[in-house]
Design a protein around this motif. Sequence first.
Motif, short mmCIF file in Angstrom:
data_model
loop_
_atom_site.label_atom_id
_atom_site.label_comp_id
_atom_site.label_asym_id
_atom_site.label_seq_id
_atom_site.Cartn_x
_atom_site.Cartn_y
_atom_site.Cartn_z
N ASP A 1 -4.79 -7.46 9.09
CA ASP A 1 -6.13 -8.07 8.97
C ASP A 1 -6.89 -7.59 7.86
OD1 ASP A 1 -5.54 -10.02 10.51
OD2 ASP A 1 -6.11 -8.87 12.59
N PRO A 2 -8.04 -8.13 7.13
CA PRO A 2 -8.76 -7.36 6.16
C PRO A 2 -9.68 -6.28 6.95
CG PRO A 2 -9.57 -9.51 6.38
CD PRO A 2 -8.01 -9.36 7.18
N ILE A 3 -10.16 -5.38 6.41
CA ILE A 3 -11.15 -4.52 6.89
C ILE A 3 -12.48 -5.18 7.18
CG2 ILE A 3 -12.53 -2.17 6.52
CD1 ILE A 3 -10.18 -1.28 4.75
N LYS B 1 -13.93 -19.48 7.86
CA LYS B 1 -14.12 -20.23 9.19
C LYS B 1 -13.30 -21.72 8.95
CE LYS B 1 -17.79 -17.76 10.66
NZ LYS B 1 -17.52 -16.58 9.83
N VAL B 2 -13.37 -22.13 10.16
CA VAL B 2 -12.38 -23.59 10.23
C VAL B 2 -13.08 -24.42 9.46
CG1 VAL B 2 -11.48 -25.33 11.76
CG2 VAL B 2 -11.66 -23.28 12.57
N GLU B 3 -14.52 -24.70 9.13
CA GLU B 3 -15.10 -25.59 8.53
C GLU B 3 -15.03 -25.59 6.60
OE1 GLU B 3 -18.31 -22.81 10.17
OE2 GLU B 3 -16.44 -23.98 10.79
N THR B 4 -14.33 -24.15 6.56
CA THR B 4 -14.42 -23.98 4.99
C THR B 4 -13.21 -23.78 4.36
OG1 THR B 4 -16.37 -22.52 5.55
CG2 THR B 4 -15.27 -21.86 3.34
N LYS B 5 -13.04 -24.37 3.37
CA LYS B 5 -11.74 -24.45 2.71
C LYS B 5 -11.88 -23.37 1.73
CE LYS B 5 -7.74 -26.38 1.39
NZ LYS B 5 -6.46 -26.66 2.21
N ARG C 1 -4.75 -15.30 7.71
CA ARG C 1 -4.81 -16.85 7.98
C ARG C 1 -5.72 -17.55 7.87
NH1 ARG C 1 -1.32 -19.31 11.65
NH2 ARG C 1 -2.42 -20.92 12.97
N GLY C 2 -5.68 -18.84 7.52
CA GLY C 2 -6.79 -19.64 7.15
C GLY C 2 -7.05 -19.88 5.74
N LEU C 3 -6.62 -18.75 5.03
CA LEU C 3 -6.92 -18.88 3.44
C LEU C 3 -5.39 -19.46 2.99
CD1 LEU C 3 -8.81 -16.71 3.93
CD2 LEU C 3 -8.13 -15.51 1.89
N ARG C 4 -5.87 -20.38 1.86
CA ARG C 4 -4.55 -20.87 0.99
C ARG C 4 -4.39 -20.01 -0.18
NH1 ARG C 4 -2.17 -21.93 4.29
NH2 ARG C 4 -0.69 -23.33 3.08
N GLN C 5 -3.32 -19.17 -0.19
CA GLN C 5 -3.23 -18.22 -1.14
C GLN C 5 -1.93 -18.60 -2.02
OE1 GLN C 5 -3.52 -15.10 2.33
NE2 GLN C 5 -4.04 -14.03 0.34
N VAL C 6 -2.32 -18.36 -3.51
CA VAL C 6 -1.39 -18.82 -4.46
C VAL C 6 -1.09 -17.38 -5.20
CG1 VAL C 6 -1.03 -20.13 -6.56
CG2 VAL C 6 -2.24 -21.29 -4.41
#
Length: 767
Positions: free
Chosen positions: A483-485, A534-538, A551-556
């Motif tokens: 996890d990030p700091i 947050k869940v509501e943020t893309k 987790r939750g980020l779409r990383q490319v």
Amino acid sequence: MPNSVESNPIPANIQCLQSEVIYRRKLQGIGNRINSADNLDEILVHLKDEIIKLFDAERITIYVVDGRRKELVSRFKSGNEIAEIRIPISCSSIAGFTAFRQHVVNIRNCYDTMELAVIDPELKFDKSWDQKTGFLTRQVLTCPVVHQKYLLGVMQLINRTNNQPFSEIDEHSVQELAGILGIAIYNQKRMMVNRPSKFDYLLDHNIITLKELERTVLEARQRKESIESVLIRQLKISKKQIGQSLSQFYRVPFIEYSPNTPIPGDLTCRVKPAFMRSNVWVPLKVENDCIVVAIDNPHDIEKIDRIKSIFKQEQVKFYVALEQDIQNFIKLFTPDEKEHAGIDEILSRLQSEEQEIEESECGVGEGDSAVVQLVNKTILDAYARNASDIHFEPYPGKENAVVRFRVDGNCFTYQTIPWNFRNAIVSRIKIMAELDIAERRKPQDGKIKFKKFGGKDIELRVATIPTQSGLEDVVMRILAAGDPIPIDKMGFSKPNYDRFIGAITKPYGIIFVCGPTGSGKTTTLHSALGYINKVETKIWTAEDPVEITQRGLRQVQVQPRIGFDFSTAMRAFLRADPDVIMVGEMRDKETTQIGIEASLTGHLVFSTLHTNSAPESITRLLDMGMDPFNFADAVLCILAQRLVLTLCKECKEPYHLSRQEYDELVREYGEESFIRNLNISFTPDLNVYKPIGCEVCNQTGYRGRLGIHELLMGTDSVKKLIQTQARMEEIRCQAIADGMTTLKQDGIQKVFEGHTTLLQVRKVCIK
């Protein structure tokens, strides 16, 4: 019938004679062992039970004379109720009386005052020792220890196990034993006077007293520990002080254990770890064409001859080290056999191969186990030491290759590798990173997923760079996992934290984090994304490479080689319904323009820049051709960042600032800003902290790193200056007027807070 032979009982007088012969034989054996012992205290520890059993006694005490105080002090005793017994040489105690009158005393019942008065009217029994210990003294046999008319001490036996008085034979025997002890004590005293001690430095500088040293020596022998370890544990003597004493005695340098010591694989592979452990020595390095060896006793001729026979053709230079430190060095250089093979074992296998590896085309596959294990071991050790980067550096000719680790921003040598394996190691790394092993003329980039090769779940970014003589350097960046700091653990000051949180929670705009390579820009960005994830943020991110996963980020992962660069990724994101976009770096005009346009169309954009300060970032972006009006509208804030070494919490010490040091800090901060922001007045007890050094921080005084920050907010005043393309100095002055603290100012504030020192701030800040 044949006559039966009956066994006649042995007469009592013969049995008594046999018992006396056995008794004399035991007494003689004890005396012989005392006479032949090199160390009196050590032999008494071993003989204690035999002496007590010989006299059928419960306890024994051997006193020696303290001439300065005219006292008897217990040098050796059974029973642990009291650490040390001191009694005056007088008639106030039985042992004191024995020393005072210098003759044997045999008492049936020491509490019988009439019996004591018969021996001498002044003789008394000191009951206080029984009251302190709870031990009941009954029978006592004492004998003075004398040699050449010199009183050296008293030997005392207490309580017969059968509750009977000590016999005349016991009196004669104790006198004989006391005579032998007298010779041994006299000889030892004479040797102590004529022979220097390895702890003379501690005594001469009043670091310890003679009494403390004698007690430490006795305890060390009873516990079967080294004297040095007891001094460190019990008396809190520092390793440096003990090292100074050993160095003075042995006349060689002292070396202390450090886990950052480079592994001398080419030396340790010549000798088995078990041999080094049992003989307490270890090779450390090659210095000025001499092999440096750490040894616990540089005066041990036999051990030194064995070491020199191993390194026959080379000169050997000896350093003295503590026994535990040598064992720690051996453990560092040659890990537990149950774990992965040690560097020495791997290099031994490499060197034992019949054919030398060719220098031309040297590719390695999974079958070349020694090279494979060497690379794996290096990666695992770097990960265990919290290294951020691994540098493999070959040199021309037949000079050994060097492997260095970067920890907390500083590089140090990890180990050296024989020159003839350098190409094999580079090829192995290329195979793991899926690079072209035949291409040595151009730089290459790749990534290693270490788990694929049977290791831990570690990812590494790999860069190969061609160097002189057809060689290649390899640098591997260990990518952060987990996890990030949390952003509140990033070291922000309260004003900077509040402003930065205010910026990253805006619905749209652009935020830059700037600084040189390795200043923690990506870590800060991911901490900010973690705060708003947050869940509501893309959230979409484009990175090269993806160093931190959330987790939750779409990383490319961008791949410029196939045309998938940052600008292409940005265009794709804008068609994928984003709320937040993070771009690893604004490298070109096109990517920057797309980022600014995205921020103006309702998206929150994060990115990094390689600039030195926040105001410089504005002029850099304008120089790239950005429209000043669009940029001014888009910018929310620019955060410049550096990492400074933090003081070790275990050993840092406060000290009073002098007036001169205080004035220097105020001058470097800026007097007006100092009064406005910190307003810390000088007082004689104004404290900051300084580094000391301990085992936790490897004697450096520093452990870990902390961010210092310069946060330029996109205020209306700053936006107007951007629109007019004002000079960087004007933007800087306006940002400070709007509440920005510079990098150095934030660093000096952390000096006053006790986190770091001005020296570390100066290392990363110019002004």
